[in-house]
Design an enzyme around this catalytic site. Structure first.
Site, PDB file in Angstrom:
ATOM      1  CD  GLU A   1      41.566  30.660  51.561  1.00 14.52           C
ATOM      2  OE1 GLU A   1      41.833  29.548  51.068  1.00 14.52           O
ATOM      3  OE2 GLU A   1      41.417  31.691  50.874  1.00 14.52           O
TER       4      GLU A   1
ATOM      5  CD  GLU B   1      35.070  32.247  48.266  1.00 10.44           C
ATOM      6  OE1 GLU B   1      35.916  32.578  49.130  1.00 10.44           O
ATOM      7  OE2 GLU B   1      35.250  32.390  47.042  1.00 10.44           O
TER       8      GLU B   1
ATOM      9  CE  LYS C   1      39.205  36.275  54.108  1.00  7.54           C
ATOM     10  NZ  LYS C   1      39.671  35.168  53.241  1.00  7.54           N
TER      11      LYS C   1
ATOM     12  CG  ASP D   1      42.718  36.730  52.660  1.00  9.03           C
ATOM     13  OD1 ASP D   1      42.177  36.133  53.607  1.00  9.03           O
ATOM     14  OD2 ASP D   1      42.138  36.964  51.584  1.00  9.03           O
TER      15      ASP D   1
ATOM     16  CG  ASP E   1      44.103  35.181  49.236  1.00  7.66           C
ATOM     17  OD1 ASP E   1      42.901  35.431  48.992  1.00  7.66           O
ATOM     18  OD2 ASP E   1      44.498  34.065  49.630  1.00  7.66           O
ATOM     19  CB  SER E   2      40.615  38.337  45.657  1.00 12.05           C
ATOM     20  OG  SER E   2      40.349  39.369  46.587  1.00 12.05           O
TER      21      SER E   2
HETATM   22  O1  KIV Z   1      40.462  37.164  48.945  1.00 12.16           O
HETATM   23  C1  KIV Z   1      39.275  37.519  48.989  1.00 12.16           C
HETATM   24  O2  KIV Z   1      38.841  38.473  48.330  1.00 12.16           O
HETATM   25  C2  KIV Z   1      38.369  36.770  49.847  1.00 12.16           C
HETATM   26  C3  KIV Z   1      36.917  37.068  49.738  1.00 12.16           C
HETATM   27  C4  KIV Z   1      36.378  36.482  48.501  1.00 12.16           C
HETATM   28  C5  KIV Z   1      36.162  36.646  50.927  1.00 12.16           C
HETATM   29  O3  KIV Z   1      38.801  35.938  50.589  1.00 12.16           O
END
Ligand code: KIV
Length: 272
Positions: free
Chosen positions: A123, A190, A121, A91, A52-53
């Protein structure tokens, strides 16, 4: 430098477990689009995270919070179409799983069905236990994410290193054990102290993937735009830049502008 043989078989969650068992480190990178994902996959990365980056590096938002489930599915589908070997993890975006486990399941199923990704993924630890269990019960592999969890940035108030104090470190260890117990296949750690990463990675059977978490995670992940130097402003201590693509791209584009202005491009051989 090795460039991967594309004939090799697909990476699965079991492959990651085998890599940990034999002490071979796992390489992971983010990707958000077809063209970049083709390069990342061909280079031999085992895990491609559609993070989600994307909210930051693709859409220019300050945080990861605004990106939507539909947008994540769009990015994930583009990556999946490019990838022949890597495990593609996506994510679950902010707001798509924290509310209740039924919503988490719906979101995970949409990602798997509409993008063709291999895993999701999520969190958090104890707080999202029910949602993780529900997603896993549908046969969707889940990767955990502990330490600095950017979807909680407004709770933390800062992107500083997490779990430096004993209470937070203990919670992280018990969350990691919980995620393993309920069936997660791996955990991203992280921005936590390297000593804590070592401790967690040694205690867990499942692999840990670190970012800003020192050398003792079972694997490492970076955001592709950061490690290629496309984004030059972001300079945390943990980031190693493997290229300066910002400069390469800037110079190439400036050269093109110049060629157009001076009538150098296109020349005779570039015209029909
Ligand atoms: O969203 C992302 O890029 C991440 C990584 C930094 C692990 O969760």
């Amino acid at each position: 430098m090795s460039v991967h043989n594309p004939d090799i078989k697909r990476v699965t969650t079991h492959t990651l477990q085998e890599l940990k068992s034999r002490g071979e480190k796992i390489s992971a990178l983010t990707a958000y689009d077809y063209s970049m994902a083709r390069v990342v996959d061909a280079a031999g990365v085992e895990v491609i995270l559609v993070g989600d980056s994307a909210s930051n590096v693709m859409a220019g938002h300050e945080t990861t919070l605004p990106i939507t489930l539909d947008q994540m599915i769009y990015h994930a589908g583009s990556v999946v179409r490019a990838v022949k070997r890597a495990l593609v993890v996506v994510d679950l975006p902010f707001g798509s799983y924290q509310g209740n486990s039924s919503e988490a399941l719906r979101s995970a199923i949409r990602i798997m069905k509409e993008s063709g990704a291999h895993a999701v993924k999520m969190e958090g630890g104890q707080e999202i236990r029910e949602s993780v269990v529900r997603v896993l019960s549908a046969g969707v592999p889940v990767m955990g994410h502990l330490g600095l969890t950017p979807q909680s940035i407004y709770k933390f108030g800062t992107y500083a290193v997490r779990a430096k104090e004993d209470a937070e470190a203990q919670k992280l260890i018990s969350d990691a054990l919980l995620l393993q117990e309920i069936g997660c296949f791996g955990i991203v750690l992280e921005k936590i102290p390297a000593t804590l990463t070592k401790q967690v990675s040694e205690q867990l059977q499942i692999p840990t993937i670190g970012i800003g978490a020192g050398p003792d995670a079972d694997g490492q992940i970076l955001v592709i735009h950061d490690m290629l130097g496309i984004n030059k402003e972001f300079k945390p201590r943990f980031l190693r830049r493997y290229a300066d693509l910002h400069t390469v791209m800037l110079e190439a584009i400036a050269h093109y502008v110049d060629d157009v202005k001076t009538n150098d491009f296109p020349n005779e051989s570039e015209a029909y």
